[in-house]
Each structure stands twice: as structure tokens, then as C-alpha cells.
Design an enzyme around this catalytic site. Structure first.
Site, PDB file in Angstrom:
ATOM      1  N   THR A 199     166.015  22.404  48.505  1.00  0.00           N
ATOM      2  CA  THR A 199     164.762  23.079  48.160  1.00  0.00           C
ATOM      3  C   THR A 199     165.148  24.365  47.439  1.00  0.00           C
ATOM      4  O   THR A 199     166.340  24.652  47.268  1.00  0.00           O
ATOM      5  CB  THR A 199     163.973  23.476  49.427  1.00  0.00           C
ATOM      6  OG1 THR A 199     164.561  24.664  49.993  1.00  0.00           O
ATOM      7  CG2 THR A 199     163.992  22.363  50.481  1.00  0.00           C
ATOM      8  N   GLY A 222     166.912  16.147  45.300  1.00  0.00           N
ATOM      9  CA  GLY A 222     166.852  15.370  46.547  1.00  0.00           C
ATOM     10  C   GLY A 222     166.622  13.894  46.313  1.00  0.00           C
ATOM     11  O   GLY A 222     167.313  13.040  46.893  1.00  0.00           O
ATOM     12  N   GLY A 238     162.780  16.524  45.583  1.00  0.00           N
ATOM     13  CA  GLY A 238     162.408  16.730  44.179  1.00  0.00           C
ATOM     14  C   GLY A 238     163.477  16.171  43.256  1.00  0.00           C
ATOM     15  O   GLY A 238     164.103  15.141  43.564  1.00  0.00           O
ATOM     16  N   LYS A 268     173.894  33.879  41.423  1.00  0.00           N
ATOM     17  CA  LYS A 268     175.180  33.164  41.300  1.00  0.00           C
ATOM     18  C   LYS A 268     176.355  34.139  41.306  1.00  0.00           C
ATOM     19  O   LYS A 268     177.372  33.893  41.958  1.00  0.00           O
ATOM     20  CB  LYS A 268     175.172  32.321  40.024  1.00  0.00           C
ATOM     21  CG  LYS A 268     174.213  31.143  40.129  1.00  0.00           C
ATOM     22  CD  LYS A 268     173.975  30.461  38.798  1.00  0.00           C
ATOM     23  CE  LYS A 268     173.065  29.270  38.980  1.00  0.00           C
ATOM     24  NZ  LYS A 268     172.666  28.644  37.710  1.00  0.00           N
ATOM     25  N   ASP A 313     168.221  34.186  38.859  1.00  0.00           N
ATOM     26  CA  ASP A 313     169.040  33.035  39.261  1.00  0.00           C
ATOM     27  C   ASP A 313     170.514  33.282  38.936  1.00  0.00           C
ATOM     28  O   ASP A 313     171.390  32.997  39.753  1.00  0.00           O
ATOM     29  CB  ASP A 313     168.555  31.762  38.544  1.00  0.00           C
ATOM     30  CG  ASP A 313     169.330  30.532  38.987  1.00  0.00           C
ATOM     31  OD1 ASP A 313     170.103  30.013  38.170  1.00  0.00           O
ATOM     32  OD2 ASP A 313     169.203  30.141  40.165  1.00  0.00           O
TER      33      ASP A 313
HETATM   34  N1  LIG Z   1     167.763  21.125  39.031  1.00  0.00           N
HETATM   35  C1  LIG Z   1     169.025  21.477  38.811  1.00  0.00           C
HETATM   36  O1  LIG Z   1     169.630  21.184  37.773  1.00  0.00           O
HETATM   37  C2  LIG Z   1     169.754  22.274  39.858  1.00  0.00           C
HETATM   38  C3  LIG Z   1     169.098  22.675  41.002  1.00  0.00           C
HETATM   39  N2  LIG Z   1     169.790  23.405  41.939  1.00  0.00           N
HETATM   40  C4  LIG Z   1     169.057  23.864  43.128  1.00  0.00           C
HETATM   41  O2  LIG Z   1     168.548  22.735  43.840  1.00  0.00           O
HETATM   42  C5  LIG Z   1     167.349  23.112  44.524  1.00  0.00           C
HETATM   43  C6  LIG Z   1     166.283  22.062  44.255  1.00  0.00           C
HETATM   44  O3  LIG Z   1     166.043  21.998  42.880  1.00  0.00           O
HETATM   45  P1  LIG Z   1     165.081  20.840  42.305  1.00  0.00           P
HETATM   46  O4  LIG Z   1     165.349  19.553  43.017  1.00  0.00           O
HETATM   47  O5  LIG Z   1     165.202  20.885  40.814  1.00  0.00           O
HETATM   48  O6  LIG Z   1     163.637  21.392  42.757  1.00  0.00           O
HETATM   49  P2  LIG Z   1     162.260  20.567  42.894  1.00  0.00           P
HETATM   50  O7  LIG Z   1     161.182  21.571  42.735  1.00  0.00           O
HETATM   51  O8  LIG Z   1     162.304  19.360  42.023  1.00  0.00           O
HETATM   52  O9  LIG Z   1     162.282  20.052  44.428  1.00  0.00           O
HETATM   53  C7  LIG Z   1     162.175  20.962  45.485  1.00  0.00           C
HETATM   54  C8  LIG Z   1     161.892  20.153  46.728  1.00  0.00           C
HETATM   55  O10 LIG Z   1     161.951  21.015  47.862  1.00  0.00           O
HETATM   56  C9  LIG Z   1     160.815  20.748  48.667  1.00  0.00           C
HETATM   57  N3  LIG Z   1     160.497  21.892  49.521  1.00  0.00           N
HETATM   58  C10 LIG Z   1     159.980  23.089  49.163  1.00  0.00           C
HETATM   59  N4  LIG Z   1     159.825  23.866  50.277  1.00  0.00           N
HETATM   60  C11 LIG Z   1     160.253  23.116  51.340  1.00  0.00           C
HETATM   61  C12 LIG Z   1     160.348  23.319  52.752  1.00  0.00           C
HETATM   62  N5  LIG Z   1     159.961  24.472  53.301  1.00  0.00           N
HETATM   63  N6  LIG Z   1     160.843  22.322  53.535  1.00  0.00           N
HETATM   64  C13 LIG Z   1     161.233  21.141  52.997  1.00  0.00           C
HETATM   65  N7  LIG Z   1     161.182  20.870  51.657  1.00  0.00           N
HETATM   66  C14 LIG Z   1     160.680  21.852  50.856  1.00  0.00           C
HETATM   67  C15 LIG Z   1     159.723  20.442  47.676  1.00  0.00           C
HETATM   68  O11 LIG Z   1     158.648  19.805  48.368  1.00  0.00           O
HETATM   69  P3  LIG Z   1     157.111  20.045  47.906  1.00  0.00           P
HETATM   70  O12 LIG Z   1     156.915  19.121  46.752  1.00  0.00           O
HETATM   71  O13 LIG Z   1     156.323  19.680  49.135  1.00  0.00           O
HETATM   72  O14 LIG Z   1     156.995  21.509  47.546  1.00  0.00           O
HETATM   73  C16 LIG Z   1     160.491  19.511  46.740  1.00  0.00           C
HETATM   74  O15 LIG Z   1     160.566  18.210  47.281  1.00  0.00           O
HETATM   75  C17 LIG Z   1     166.993  24.518  44.013  1.00  0.00           C
HETATM   76  O16 LIG Z   1     167.381  25.472  44.989  1.00  0.00           O
HETATM   77  C18 LIG Z   1     167.860  24.698  42.771  1.00  0.00           C
HETATM   78  O17 LIG Z   1     168.250  26.044  42.561  1.00  0.00           O
HETATM   79  C19 LIG Z   1     171.109  23.749  41.819  1.00  0.00           C
HETATM   80  C20 LIG Z   1     171.788  23.351  40.703  1.00  0.00           C
HETATM   81  C21 LIG Z   1     171.156  22.621  39.628  1.00  0.00           C
HETATM   82  N1  LIG Z   2     167.919  26.685  37.311  1.00  0.00           N
HETATM   83  C1  LIG Z   2     169.359  26.682  37.475  1.00  0.00           C
HETATM   84  C2  LIG Z   2     169.772  25.368  38.121  1.00  0.00           C
HETATM   85  C3  LIG Z   2     171.164  25.459  38.588  1.00  0.00           C
HETATM   86  O1  LIG Z   2     171.525  26.350  39.348  1.00  0.00           O
HETATM   87  C4  LIG Z   2     170.045  26.835  36.099  1.00  0.00           C
HETATM   88  O2  LIG Z   2     169.298  26.812  35.103  1.00  0.00           O
HETATM   89  O3  LIG Z   2     171.287  26.969  36.067  1.00  0.00           O
END
Ligand SMILES: NC(=O)C1=CN([C@@H]2O[C@H](COP(=O)(O)OP(=O)(O)OC[C@H]3O[C@@H](n4cnc5c(N)ncnc54)[C@H](OP(=O)(O)O)[C@@H]3O)[C@@H](O)[C@H]2O)C=CC1
Ligand SMILES: N[C@@H](CC=O)C(=O)O
EC number: 1.1.1.3
Length: 371
Positions: A95, A17, A14, A223, A219
Site C-alpha cells: 500500500t 499487489g 493494486g 528514498k 517520494d
Molecule cells: N507502482 C510502482 O511502480 C512502484 C510502487 N511502489 C510502492 O508500492 C506501493 C503500492 O503501489 P501501487 O500498487 O502502485 O498502488 P495502488 O494505488 O495501485 O494500490 C494500493 C493498494 O493499497 C490498498 N490500501 C490502501 N490503504 C490500505 C490499508 N489501510 N490496508 C490495506 N490496503 C490498503 C489499496 O486499496 P483501496 O483500493 O481499498 O484503497 C490498493 O489496493 C506504494 O507504496 C508505492 O510507493 C514501489 C516501487 C514501484
Molecule cells: N512513484 C515511484 C514508484 C517507485 O518508488 C516512482 O515514480 O519512482
């Protein structure tokens, strides 16, 4: 410089990733030249399908993913690891899925180090938290998760360094949510309804996949729990008191239905809260981990507009770490606390830390073999 190949199993493509893949592709030559490290992605998976790749296929992952990914069961990934005998494995969890909880121990037992942005594996019950760390020791594997708190900000490592140097840490407080920082920074000074600003935060990829995790305060509670456990505090998530942003009634509604069908109620609630502010005040969602007074809480708070928290902009986090050595002037870490670019870079930094260790072990092994 000799080149060490690191094989990454990527779970999640997502916001974070897909940006990680892009950053590694863009920095491939620099990382090889600077570190003698090459990252391969033999496995790229989302929640339903997986792409198995050979080393020479690693350029256009998106095309290959669309064309060649297949439905999978997790056991097939473990079988792939067994059959291919790949070395230098790092499983990356970008994820927000509970499903990943059942995968960490088998991945470690199949030779993987771990890097996670997903906070859930570090915030379920202490039994799992301790069991995972015991298995990591047995298997001589590392688990890094710097982006669990403050995205790419060096909060966990800073705290770990202080703690391991014998520092007495008394309180950690501040703004820990990038999305809530963005929302309340804007809501305090702009005429737009909260629901519109929330939609912008979601569209920018600042919120959790389910933004109710942010809005409920869970969330930020996660933390605080992660930081407390870094200090060997045997806390559970329930030990963190959450004062919901929207009060008890609306928060229950939030859990039962999607907030989009309750926008007016949410907007009205926060508008009333905004009207109650003094002219020199703004709203901020603050977390406090007071280890002396044993007060662990997250809540929406009025702060002075000209205070450090009051002057935050964008997705900025501001974390104050109070310790015996720093006294009344805390160690402060400030910067973007959400955003796919800063977070992916933080994950990449964790990967490089583990890759360096793998490389060092490889050098030692070669020198032992060659005598
Ligand atoms: N966005 C941000 O600024 C920040 C995010 N994070 C953390 O990073 C993580 C990802 O965030 P973000 O990229 O924004 O989320 P997204 O929703 O954009 O992406 C999540 C991804 O995880 C996949 N996924 C879900 N379940 C599974 C599984 N069982 N096996 C494999 N893949 C899976 C989803 O696939 P599918 O489409 O098939 O569901 C999707 O590709 C979260 O835990 C978030 O807390 C931490 C700090 C900052
Ligand atoms: N959803 C979280 C992403 C980082 O952990 C936030 O808003 O801080």
C-alpha cells in the site's frame, strides 16, 4: 526436496499487489521445484475489505475476493492469526498508506516477518524506525524493503553489503524516481504538454497513488532518507532539502487542489523552464546524498543531453554510489525504477529471501528434535 509453506498476509491489491499474486501463481511450480517453497495467501486485504482463505482456495483469488471479502477491523486479522495458529507468516505491505504504520509492531508481535514496498514506515520519525527494528530483533523476525528504492533494482542490498563490509560511502546521487524519469525523458524531447505525459505516467501505474507525492519531490526525498538510514545516518525527512519542480507558489497550489484543475499553470511553468535550456541540455529530477559535505537535496536540474542522466529512457533510474574503493568511478545501478511488473518481482525476491531463512530454521528445528 521438502516443501515449506509460507503464509502471506497481503495488504494491497493494486498495481503491485495484484501483479505479485499473478507472478506467484505463474511461478508456483518453479518456486516449489527450485526452492521447496509454497506461498499461501490466507489473508488478502485492501483498505476496506478482507478475504480470509483456506489453503485449497488459492487459485482464483479475484473471484473469491469479489464474492467473499468482508469489511474488517485490523484487530480481526490479529484474532485470526491467534485462532488459526498459522506459522511461517510474512505480512506484505504493498500500500502507500499511513494506516499501515499502526499495524507493523502488532504484526511482528503476532509472529509476522515483514516485506514492504510502502516507503512510509521507513521514513517516519527515527523513534518508530528504531522501535520497529528493536522489536524485530526481540521477535527474531526479518523486515525487507528492497523495492522502497528503485523498484526491483538491487540498490538497498548493494549499499548494505558495501556498508557492512566496512566501505566508506561518500556520496549517492542520480535519478531515483521512475515516474519523474519517464515524465522528463519524454517532456524533454516530445511536443506534448507536461500534464498529458503526467496522465500517461499515472495510467501506467508509475506514480504514487497520489502523484503529488512524486511531483512534490517527497517520494525521492523519502528514498534518500531510506538510504541514509541504511548507513546509520540519524536523519529525518526534514533534513532532505526539496527544491519543488513547480516552484513554491505552484507547489502550494498543488497541495491545496488537485493538479488537474491547474494543468495550464503547470504546463506553462515547465514550458518556460524548457525554453531556458541550452540546445544540448535536458531536464532531470536528481537526488544527492553527499555524506561528506552534508548536502542532502532533490531538485530539477539541467543536464547535458549526452550525459549518462541525459540519455535515460523510459522509467530508468540511475544511481551512482561513490565510495573510497571505487574512487572517481562510482558503482552504478541502472534500470527501470517503476512499473508493477519489476516492482512485484522485487517484492517476490524479498519474500523468497525470508522464506529461505524460515526453511533453514525449520530444518535446524527438525534436526534438533530428531537428535
Ligand atoms: N507502482 C510502482 O511502480 C512502484 C510502487 N511502489 C510502492 O508500492 C506501493 C503500492 O503501489 P501501487 O500498487 O502502485 O498502488 P495502488 O494505488 O495501485 O494500490 C494500493 C493498494 O493499497 C490498498 N490500501 C490502501 N490503504 C490500505 C490499508 N489501510 N490496508 C490495506 N490496503 C490498503 C489499496 O486499496 P483501496 O483500493 O481499498 O484503497 C490498493 O489496493 C506504494 O507504496 C508505492 O510507493 C514501489 C516501487 C514501484
Ligand atoms: N512513484 C515511484 C514508484 C517507485 O518508488 C516512482 O515514480 O519512482
Amino acid at each position: 526436496m521438502s516443501v515449506t509453506t509460507i503464509n502471506i498476509l497481503l495488504f494491497g491489491i493494486g498495481n503491485v499487489g495484484s501483479t505479485l499474486l499473478k507472478q506467484i501463481e505463474e511461478s508456483r511450480d518453479f518456486i516449489a521445484k527450485q526452492n521447496g517453497i509454497v506461498f499461501n495467501f490466507p489473508i488478502i486485504a485492501n483498505s476496506t475489505v478482507v478475504l480470509f482463505q483456506n489453503a485449497d482456495q488459492q487459485q482464483a483469488w479475484e473471484t473469491d475476493f469479489k464474492r467473499s471479502s468482508i469489511p474488517y477491523q485490523f484487530q480481526e486479522i490479529l484474532d485470526f492469526l491467534k485462532n488459526t495458529q498459522l506459522e511461517n507468516l510474512i505480512a506484505v505491505d504493498v500500500t502507500a498508506s499511513d494506516v499501515m504504520l499502526g499495524r507493523y509492531l502488532p504484526l511482528v508481535q503476532h509472529g509476522c516477518h515483514l516485506v514492504a514496498a510502502n516507503k512510509k514506515p521507513n521514513t517516519v520519525d527515527l523513534n518508530f524506525y528504531s522501535l520497529l527494528r528493536s522489536e524485530l530483533v526481540v521477535q527474531r523476525k526479518q523486515f525487507l524493503y528492497e523495492t522502497n528504492v528503485g523498484a526491483g533494482l538491487p540498490i538497498i542490498q548493494t549499499l548494505r553489503n558495501l556498508y557492512q563490509a566496512g566501505e566508506r560511502i561518500t556520496r549517492i546521487q542520480g535519478v531515483f524516481s521512475g515516474s519523474l524519469s519517464y515524465m522528463f525523458n519524454r517532456f524533454s524531447v516530445e511536443p506534448f504538454p507536461f500534464s498529458q505525459i503526467l496522465a500517461d505516467a499515472e495510467r501506467n501505474g508509475y506514480t504514487e497513488p497520489d502523484s503529488r507525492d512524486d511531483l512534490s519531490g517527497t517520494d525521492v526525498a523519502r528514498k534518500l532518507l531510506i538510504l541514509a538510514r541504511e548507513l546509520q545516518e540519524p536523519l529525518e525527512l526534514d533534513d532532505i532539502s526539496i527544491e519543488p519542480i513547480f516552484g513554491e507558489t505552484l507547489t502550494r497550489l498543488l497541495h491545496e487542489t488537485d493538479y488537474r484543475s491547474n494543468k495550464q499553470a503547470l504546463n506553462r511553468y515547465l514550458e518556460e523552464r524548457k525554453q531556458q535550456l541550452d540546445p544540448d541540455e535536458v531536464l532531470r529530477f536528481v537526488g544527492v546524498l553527499d555524506l561528506e559535505k552534508r548536502r542532502f537535496e532533490v531538485k530539477l536540474t539541467a543536464v547535458k543531453r549526452l550525459s549518462a542522466l541525459g540519455q535515460l529512457r523510459g522509467t530508468d533510474n540511475l544511481i551512482e554510489i561513490y565510495t573510497e574503493s571505487y574512487g572517481r568511478n562510482p558503482l552504478v545501478v541502472q534500470g527501470a525504477g517503476a512499473g508493477k511488473e519489476v516492482t512485484a518481482r522485487g517484492v517476490l525476491s524479498d519474500l523468497l529471501q525470508i522464506a529461505q531463512l524460515v526453511k533453514q530454521r525449520e530444518v535446524v528445528r527438525i534436526s534438533e528434535v530428531s537428535g
